[in-house]
Structure formats: structure tokens, C-alpha cells
Design a protein around this motif. Sequence first.
Motif, mmCIF file in Angstrom:
data_model
loop_
_atom_site.group_PDB
_atom_site.id
_atom_site.type_symbol
_atom_site.label_atom_id
_atom_site.label_comp_id
_atom_site.label_asym_id
_atom_site.label_seq_id
_atom_site.Cartn_x
_atom_site.Cartn_y
_atom_site.Cartn_z
ATOM 1 N N ARG A 180 0.822 -1.216 0.000
ATOM 2 C CA ARG A 180 0.000 0.000 0.000
ATOM 3 C C ARG A 180 0.853 1.262 0.000
ATOM 4 O O ARG A 180 0.433 2.294 -0.516
ATOM 5 N N MET A 181 2.037 1.170 0.569
ATOM 6 C CA MET A 181 2.909 2.339 0.642
ATOM 7 C C MET A 181 3.892 2.420 -0.524
ATOM 8 O O MET A 181 4.746 3.309 -0.566
ATOM 9 N N GLY A 182 3.772 1.511 -1.478
ATOM 10 C CA GLY A 182 4.663 1.523 -2.621
ATOM 11 C C GLY A 182 6.073 1.081 -2.285
ATOM 12 O O GLY A 182 7.033 1.498 -2.938
ATOM 13 N N LEU A 183 6.208 0.215 -1.278
ATOM 14 C CA LEU A 183 7.522 -0.227 -0.807
ATOM 15 C C LEU A 183 7.761 -1.710 -1.076
ATOM 16 O O LEU A 183 8.596 -2.342 -0.412
ATOM 17 N N SER A 184 7.057 -2.261 -2.046
ATOM 18 C CA SER A 184 7.158 -3.695 -2.324
ATOM 19 C C SER A 184 8.561 -4.120 -2.730
ATOM 20 O O SER A 184 8.923 -5.292 -2.574
ATOM 21 N N ASP A 185 9.361 -3.179 -3.248
ATOM 22 C CA ASP A 185 10.702 -3.540 -3.699
ATOM 23 C C ASP A 185 11.626 -3.911 -2.541
ATOM 24 O O ASP A 185 12.706 -4.459 -2.761
ATOM 25 N N HIS A 186 11.201 -3.644 -1.305
ATOM 26 C CA HIS A 186 11.996 -4.048 -0.144
ATOM 27 C C HIS A 186 11.800 -5.532 0.190
ATOM 28 O O HIS A 186 12.580 -6.095 0.964
ATOM 29 N N ILE A 187 10.779 -6.148 -0.370
ATOM 30 C CA ILE A 187 10.459 -7.533 -0.035
ATOM 31 C C ILE A 187 11.401 -8.475 -0.774
ATOM 32 O O ILE A 187 11.517 -8.431 -1.997
ATOM 33 N N ARG A 188 12.073 -9.353 -0.021
ATOM 34 C CA ARG A 188 12.962 -10.341 -0.629
ATOM 35 C C ARG A 188 12.247 -11.661 -0.873
ATOM 36 O O ARG A 188 12.544 -12.381 -1.837
ATOM 37 N N SER A 189 11.327 -12.033 0.002
ATOM 38 C CA SER A 189 10.563 -13.270 -0.151
ATOM 39 C C SER A 189 9.353 -13.199 0.783
ATOM 40 O O SER A 189 9.180 -12.217 1.504
ATOM 41 N N TYR A 190 8.539 -14.244 0.742
ATOM 42 C CA TYR A 190 7.318 -14.276 1.545
ATOM 43 C C TYR A 190 7.297 -15.519 2.424
ATOM 44 O O TYR A 190 7.857 -16.560 2.076
ATOM 45 N N ILE A 191 6.607 -15.405 3.550
ATOM 46 C CA ILE A 191 6.364 -16.553 4.418
ATOM 47 C C ILE A 191 5.069 -17.217 3.949
ATOM 48 O O ILE A 191 4.049 -16.549 3.788
ATOM 49 N N ASN A 192 5.089 -18.507 3.726
ATOM 50 C CA ASN A 192 3.925 -19.230 3.214
ATOM 51 C C ASN A 192 2.871 -19.359 4.318
ATOM 52 O O ASN A 192 3.084 -20.050 5.317
ATOM 53 N N PRO A 193 1.698 -18.720 4.163
ATOM 54 C CA PRO A 193 0.692 -18.752 5.222
ATOM 55 C C PRO A 193 -0.004 -20.101 5.360
ATOM 56 O O PRO A 193 -0.695 -20.341 6.348
ATOM 57 N N ASP A 194 0.176 -20.987 4.375
ATOM 58 C CA ASP A 194 -0.348 -22.346 4.511
ATOM 59 C C ASP A 194 0.517 -23.179 5.441
ATOM 60 O O ASP A 194 0.108 -24.257 5.875
ATOM 61 N N ILE A 195 1.720 -22.695 5.738
ATOM 62 C CA ILE A 195 2.627 -23.374 6.660
ATOM 63 C C ILE A 195 2.740 -22.609 7.973
ATOM 64 O O ILE A 195 2.742 -23.197 9.057
ATOM 65 N N HIS A 196 2.840 -21.287 7.871
ATOM 66 C CA HIS A 196 2.911 -20.412 9.042
ATOM 67 C C HIS A 196 1.796 -19.376 8.894
ATOM 68 O O HIS A 196 1.959 -18.374 8.193
ATOM 69 N N ALA A 197 0.675 -19.620 9.546
ATOM 70 C CA ALA A 197 -0.514 -18.794 9.351
ATOM 71 C C ALA A 197 -0.281 -17.339 9.729
ATOM 72 O O ALA A 197 0.377 -17.033 10.727
ATOM 73 N N SER A 198 -0.829 -16.431 8.926
ATOM 74 C CA SER A 198 -0.735 -14.994 9.198
ATOM 75 C C SER A 198 -1.612 -14.623 10.388
ATOM 76 O O SER A 198 -2.394 -15.438 10.891
ATOM 77 N N ALA A 199 -1.503 -13.380 10.817
ATOM 78 C CA ALA A 199 -2.387 -12.886 11.872
ATOM 79 C C ALA A 199 -3.820 -12.889 11.359
ATOM 80 O O ALA A 199 -4.075 -12.577 10.189
ATOM 81 N N PRO A 200 -4.795 -13.234 12.198
ATOM 82 C CA PRO A 200 -6.190 -13.174 11.767
ATOM 83 C C PRO A 200 -6.539 -11.785 11.232
ATOM 84 O O PRO A 200 -6.314 -10.779 11.891
ATOM 85 N N GLY A 201 -7.076 -11.750 10.012
ATOM 86 C CA GLY A 201 -7.469 -10.478 9.410
ATOM 87 C C GLY A 201 -6.356 -9.721 8.740
ATOM 88 O O GLY A 201 -6.588 -8.618 8.209
ATOM 89 N N GLN A 202 -5.140 -10.259 8.703
ATOM 90 C CA GLN A 202 -4.013 -9.524 8.126
ATOM 91 C C GLN A 202 -4.265 -9.213 6.647
ATOM 92 O O GLN A 202 -4.719 -10.052 5.891
ATOM 93 N N GLY A 203 -3.956 -7.980 6.253
ATOM 94 C CA GLY A 203 -4.163 -7.540 4.882
ATOM 95 C C GLY A 203 -5.533 -6.940 4.623
ATOM 96 O O GLY A 203 -5.762 -6.344 3.569
ATOM 97 N N ALA A 204 -6.449 -7.069 5.590
ATOM 98 C CA ALA A 204 -7.808 -6.546 5.420
ATOM 99 C C ALA A 204 -7.991 -5.263 6.229
ATOM 100 O O ALA A 204 -7.388 -5.092 7.293
ATOM 101 N N LEU A 205 -8.811 -4.372 5.715
ATOM 102 C CA LEU A 205 -9.198 -3.163 6.429
ATOM 103 C C LEU A 205 -10.608 -3.325 6.981
ATOM 104 O O LEU A 205 -11.429 -4.062 6.416
ATOM 105 N N ALA A 206 -10.872 -2.652 8.070
ATOM 106 C CA ALA A 206 -12.200 -2.675 8.675
ATOM 107 C C ALA A 206 -12.748 -1.262 8.737
ATOM 108 O O ALA A 206 -12.081 -0.354 9.248
ATOM 109 N N ILE A 207 -13.931 -1.070 8.204
ATOM 110 C CA ILE A 207 -14.621 0.224 8.290
ATOM 111 C C ILE A 207 -15.681 0.084 9.376
ATOM 112 O O ILE A 207 -16.582 -0.750 9.274
#
Length: 313
Positions: A180-207
Amino acid sequence: MTKLKIGTRGSKLALTQCGWVQRQIVAALGGDPAQADETAPLVTISTAGDRIQDRRLIEAGGKQLFTKEIEDALLRGDIDVAVHSLKDMPAADIPGLSLAAIPVREDPRDAFLSLNYGTIDDLPQGARLGTASLRRQAQMLSIRPDLEIVMTRGNVDTRLAKLKAGDCDAMLLAAAGLNRMGLSDHIRSYINPDIHASAPGQGALAIQCRTEDLGAGWMKALHHEATFLCVQAERGALEALEASCRTAVGAYATLTGSQLTLFVEALSADGRTRWQRREMVSNPDAVSARNLGLRLGVDIKAEAGPDLIQYEG
């Protein structure tokens, strides 16, 4: 057109997220998004979670530190709508307030950042990993018990500066915020959420709105049903496990066609013990999605017993 005041935290990420929601609301109201500040002005509210940077949230009061001042302003009528990162919201509802809409979700994964290494496996023995999340700490220690965890609080820019300064060898952050902040180029790799689950609701906004204001037309326009069903399941698990900053808990749901799959895990703080459940439900609605999360959370809680609460402050 009546002005709709939108409350938000003052961090760059919060303002970026809220600005996107603001433009969506104005468009749904039939206004000009280019004139969004006139129709739906942003009201910046300082939260305790933003002000306290020197210790884990649980030592200062927990997740509500990011939401309480904003919710109080909403209840008083100082603002009409609040925008939160859903993962920062406690599982329990606030009397008088309701979730008005859940917009389409950004990337729910954790991102691995490092100046010199591409993945968690590439880190040398005893490397320093920066995070303030007990969940991320436990998950990474489960596969790399040699790592030294460095408590890293602050907004995104502050954390990136700490990484650049050499305070740690690598860092984990939510991919959604970086995107969202245009900083994706800092990402080297990702953690697989099917193996290590993300925080509940991560990536979602609540209005969030006052319960009496539910049903406005613009709310339906911003609501994304698939995202809503997934986070309903994840937050059901959150509720059952009473997960806060005191527990290392992750929940990750996906919806493929008519099949919702939920993966829930809890871990000991050192990562040596993991309690996991994975289950699917067909043709979910809000109730069955939430019940799936509740059921898996209850199962894990029963298996883990008193070992579930890991950090007492």
C-alpha cells in the motif's frame, strides 16, 4: 452532501489506507474522489499504540491501544466512520459500534526483508531477526531456533531505517502495508501462510461505524463478500483462542469457488510446540464461516490447555 468525517491513526500507512477508503466512499456517494477532503474529511487521532514504541503491546495494554481512542471518538460523535487494520482489532465487539464494511483484501502474507539474505533459510547461524510479534517470533523459531529475536516496534519507515542501520539482519513485516505504501521492492521473499498462518485479518481493512448508522448505501458498495467470509473464519478462531498479543496465534482462510479452507495454529513462544487445525466448509455464509473458526479454535484451546498463554508481561 453531508460531510462524513473519517477517523484514522496518524501514521503514514494508516493515512495511506484511509485515503484509499476515503476515495472509495466518496465515489460510492456520487462525489468526486478528487475532492474527497471536502466530502469526507480525514480526522487524525493519536493512539496509545502509536505513542508507545519501547516495548511489546502486551506490556502496555494489548491490541486495543491502536483502536480505543478512535472508537471513543466514534461513540462521542466526533467522527462518523473509523478505518482500522483489521488485524489490530480485538476479537470482542464494542457495544454501540459495528463493522460497516470489509473492503477487498490486500496480500495477507508476512514479508521477509533483509539487506543481505533472500529467505529465512539463508540467514546465518545466530542471525538477528527483527519483529515485535510473538506469533512471528514463535513461527520462525520453530524452524530456526538458533535465531536471536530483536524486539522491533515503530511505523514502517522506522523499522526499515532500523534494518538499514544494521539493528537486525532481517525483519518480518506485513506485505499488505508495504504494498500500500509503494515499498514492495523491499520484499525479498514471503512466508507461506499455509505453513505459518498470518495474523487473523491480516491484509484486510475494517470500516467501523455506530451500530445505529448501519445500512448506508455506500457501505454495500465497499464491502467485499469473499474477504468478509475469510476474515469471519479467522476472527472466529481469534475469538475462541482469546488471542491477543499474549498468544502466538495465526489463522489463514482462503475461498476457492464455494470452498472455504481455514488453517489455524497456536505456538509456544519458543516455537517448540505447535497446535494446528485445518478444515474446509462448502458454501459458507457469515455464520458457518465464523463457526468454523470457533470450532477449530476451541479444539486447539482444549488440546493446548494452560500452555496456550505464553506471555504474562
